[in-house]
Design an enzyme around this catalytic site. Sequence first.
Site, PDB file in Angstrom:
ATOM      1  CG  ASP A 138       6.742   5.816   6.520  1.00 49.35           C
ATOM      2  OD1 ASP A 138       6.828   6.974   6.087  1.00 49.35           O
ATOM      3  OD2 ASP A 138       6.768   5.567   7.733  1.00 49.35           O
ATOM      4  CG  ASP A 182      -4.348   1.348  10.212  1.00 56.02           C
ATOM      5  OD1 ASP A 182      -3.303   1.392   9.524  1.00 56.02           O
ATOM      6  OD2 ASP A 182      -4.336   1.336  11.453  1.00 56.02           O
ATOM      7  CB  VAL A 211      -2.101   8.962   3.684  1.00 55.52           C
ATOM      8  CG1 VAL A 211      -1.544  10.280   3.203  1.00 55.52           C
ATOM      9  CG2 VAL A 211      -1.095   7.836   3.441  1.00 55.52           C
ATOM     10  CG  ASP A 232      -0.242  -0.326   2.523  1.00 56.38           C
ATOM     11  OD1 ASP A 232       0.981  -0.594   2.529  1.00 56.38           O
ATOM     12  OD2 ASP A 232      -0.917  -0.326   3.572  1.00 56.38           O
TER      13      ASP A 232
HETATM   14  P1  5GP Z   1       7.843   1.128   6.195  1.00 53.48           P
HETATM   15  O1  5GP Z   1       8.400  -0.215   6.583  1.00 53.48           O
HETATM   16  O2  5GP Z   1       8.103   1.479   4.751  1.00 53.48           O
HETATM   17  O3  5GP Z   1       8.304   2.211   7.146  1.00 53.48           O
HETATM   18  O4  5GP Z   1       6.300   1.080   6.452  1.00 53.48           O
HETATM   19  C1  5GP Z   1       5.426   0.385   5.691  1.00 53.48           C
HETATM   20  C2  5GP Z   1       4.108   0.172   6.418  1.00 53.48           C
HETATM   21  O5  5GP Z   1       3.838   1.179   7.402  1.00 53.48           O
HETATM   22  C3  5GP Z   1       2.973   0.263   5.443  1.00 53.48           C
HETATM   23  O6  5GP Z   1       2.735  -0.969   4.803  1.00 53.48           O
HETATM   24  C4  5GP Z   1       1.816   0.727   6.315  1.00 53.48           C
HETATM   25  O7  5GP Z   1       1.202  -0.370   6.924  1.00 53.48           O
HETATM   26  C5  5GP Z   1       2.482   1.578   7.383  1.00 53.48           C
HETATM   27  N1  5GP Z   1       2.422   3.016   7.059  1.00 53.48           N
HETATM   28  C6  5GP Z   1       3.439   3.823   6.666  1.00 53.48           C
HETATM   29  N2  5GP Z   1       3.038   5.079   6.440  1.00 53.48           N
HETATM   30  C7  5GP Z   1       1.702   5.082   6.664  1.00 53.48           C
HETATM   31  C8  5GP Z   1       0.687   6.110   6.562  1.00 53.48           C
HETATM   32  O8  5GP Z   1       0.908   7.266   6.203  1.00 53.48           O
HETATM   33  N3  5GP Z   1      -0.573   5.702   6.878  1.00 53.48           N
HETATM   34  C9  5GP Z   1      -0.898   4.435   7.282  1.00 53.48           C
HETATM   35  N4  5GP Z   1      -2.167   4.178   7.571  1.00 53.48           N
HETATM   36  N5  5GP Z   1       0.038   3.453   7.369  1.00 53.48           N
HETATM   37  C10 5GP Z   1       1.313   3.774   7.070  1.00 53.48           C
END
Ligand code: 5GP
Length: 182
Positions: free
Chosen positions: A111, A167, A161, A108
């Site tokens: 980040d 969520d 977001v 989705d």
């Molecule tokens: P990363 O490992 O890239 O830091 O994070 C990935 C996961 O963090 C995503 O799959 C999601 O579940 C969650 N996440 C990161 N940013 C957001 C955001 O802005 N909104 C939401 N709802 N989840 C996020």
Amino acid sequence: MSAGFNQNEIVPDNYKLLISEDQIQKRLKELGKQIANDFKGQKPILIGVLNGGFIVLADLIRYISIDLEIDFIRISSYGDKRESSGHIKILKPLSADIKERSVIVVEDIVDTGLSVKFLQNMFSAFDPKVLRFATLLNKPARNKIDADIHYIGFDIEDKYVVGYGLDDQQLKRNLRSIYFIE
Ligand code: 5GP
């Protein structure tokens, strides 16, 4: 045409529209075409990353005009917090055997990139023929790791977001557009 309920019913005042459902569908259609072209003659397996990625996967595959399989993996890095703990757990492993398969992992949002890096390392160990990543959203300003993502829907600012699978403390995944919280 939009099926479903009036989204305003569950959109609080501090939510601001970032990407409309039409924009999301238009972009997924483009990505679906690109994937169908790139994987013509193959039967790729698309792996949705739960929980957030289930709606992206469901809509994206219906824009891909070649035979494909799907599977899901569930990982957790955040708990109910908004900041990545960096500690990733597998909550549901893959069911499919991806050895020598063309694999597209569907996220989705990217980040920090830690989840993608974790999945890249894990899936590579299974010897897929091709391993690519797709994400609907990417936050370049937050990327800590130079993860190699082939298909990106939208680059967005550093904002939390919600909607379209994403969520707000486990709620609001059923919104069809994407909002940021002001
Ligand atoms: P990363 O490992 O890239 O830091 O994070 C990935 C996961 O963090 C995503 O799959 C999601 O579940 C969650 N996440 C990161 N940013 C957001 C955001 O802005 N909104 C939401 N709802 N989840 C996020």
